[in-house]
Design a protein around this motif. Structure first.
Motif, PDB file in Angstrom:
ATOM      1  N   PHE A 167      21.141  61.599  47.671  1.00 16.15           N
ATOM      2  CA  PHE A 167      20.897  61.148  46.299  1.00 16.15           C
ATOM      3  C   PHE A 167      21.885  61.789  45.328  1.00 16.15           C
ATOM      4  O   PHE A 167      22.484  61.109  44.478  1.00 16.15           O
ATOM      5  CB  PHE A 167      19.449  61.483  45.929  1.00 16.15           C
ATOM      6  N   LEU A 168      22.128  63.087  45.455  1.00 20.81           N
ATOM      7  CA  LEU A 168      23.059  63.769  44.551  1.00 20.81           C
ATOM      8  C   LEU A 168      24.488  63.247  44.702  1.00 20.81           C
ATOM      9  O   LEU A 168      25.267  63.273  43.738  1.00 20.81           O
ATOM     10  CB  LEU A 168      23.030  65.273  44.805  1.00 20.81           C
ATOM     11  N   GLN A 169      24.820  62.753  45.898  1.00 19.30           N
ATOM     12  CA  GLN A 169      26.183  62.286  46.148  1.00 19.30           C
ATOM     13  C   GLN A 169      26.552  61.051  45.342  1.00 19.30           C
ATOM     14  O   GLN A 169      27.718  60.648  45.320  1.00 19.30           O
ATOM     15  CB  GLN A 169      26.372  62.015  47.645  1.00 19.30           C
ATOM     16  N   VAL A 170      25.592  60.459  44.654  1.00 18.78           N
ATOM     17  CA  VAL A 170      25.906  59.334  43.775  1.00 18.78           C
ATOM     18  C   VAL A 170      26.840  59.778  42.644  1.00 18.78           C
ATOM     19  O   VAL A 170      27.500  58.956  42.010  1.00 18.78           O
ATOM     20  CB  VAL A 170      24.602  58.701  43.222  1.00 18.78           C
ATOM     21  N   GLY A 171      26.891  61.101  42.409  1.00 21.64           N
ATOM     22  CA  GLY A 171      27.774  61.627  41.374  1.00 21.64           C
ATOM     23  C   GLY A 171      27.084  62.530  40.372  1.00 21.64           C
ATOM     24  O   GLY A 171      27.565  62.707  39.253  1.00 21.64           O
TER      25      GLY A 171
END
Length: 259
Positions: A180-184
């Protein structure tokens, strides 16, 4: 702009504590609250109006519920995702305030297995897709806050060996949260305080707060532009290390963003 996130564990039980905090200790500009546990008509709007706040609420009787109270007004408000399935539980509230999109989330607590556990994992996948569909996080002014009910790393819990595999510190929860955090999104507390545990929750039943046996499960996450604007972020313990007015089991996190 000073933005705080706070799981209040019932707004009507915690009203006096919050009003005192805002008027005597920490005059927050935008306060995002989770687990308010009341429908909109039972929210204490007048008490917040009396100290200069306008509030918007996406509430639910006895469970869940989110609210945003702002001294700076609102340009836009969105209650829920707009999806009947995901909005049955009141967990999402968005407001645009002085050009910044503030998203307030109360993520599911989940369970060790079964439907509640699956729902929690799917919630983060849905939230990630929502952000991908609606934002460019390299460009847009977005702050996403809330009780996200996941501790990311060993530093985020008081006893990682003991707590490994328990709710909020399960491998698949942590994996889906990292995806989820890798979305930016940037985890501002951890980026600003890499060596500090920053606990935000302590069990009521064992007086764990006095031994600092806690977990970091509340977050202020930010897009690239808002990360650059962040001047300070901290856990405010005034509301937690006290006996009266009765505290929540969480402490608020406060982020300070320059204009």
């Amino acid at each position: 702009m000073k933005i705080a996130t706070f799981n209040v564990n019932s707004i009507n039980a915690r009203k006096d504590l919050i009003i005192r905090w805002l008027t005597e200790k920490n005059p927050i500009d935008v306060l995002c609250m989770q687990e308010i546990k009341c429908e909109e008509e039972r929210f204490p709007f007048k008490d917040f109006e009396n100290i200069g706040y306008e509030c918007v609420v996406f509430g639910q009787k006895a469970y869940n519920g989110v609210a945003i109270c702002s001294k700076l007004g609102f340009e836009e408000v969105q209650k829920g995702f707009g999806d009947p399935f995901w909005d049955e539980q009141k967990r999402f509230l968005r407001a645009k305030i002085q050009g910044v999109d503030v998203i307030n989330i109360y993520a599911p607590h989940g369970d060790l297995d079964g439907e509640k556990h699956t729902y929690k994992l799917q919630f983060f996948k849905y939230l990630r897709q929502y952000l991908q569909d609606h934002y460019n996080l390299a460009r847009d002014n977005l702050v996403l806050v809330g009780d996200l009910n996941v501790a990311r790393e060993d530093i985020d819990v008081w006893a990682p060996d003991l707590l490994h595999g328990t709710i909020d510190f399960m491998d698949d929860e942590r994996e889906v949260f990292e995806e989820f955090l890798q979305v930016g999104l940037h985890d501002l507390f951890r980026e600003c305080h890499p060596e500090e545990h920053g606990f935000t929750w302590w069990d009521y039943m064992t007086a764990a707060v006095w031994r600092d046996e806690g977990m970091r499960i509340d977050y202020i996450l930010a897009s690239d532009p808002m990360k650059k604007r962040c001047e300070d972020i901290y856990v405010d313990m005034w509301t937690r290390r006290r006996r009266s007015p009765k505290p929540s089991d969480h402490a608020p996190i406060v982020g300070v963003f320059k204009d």
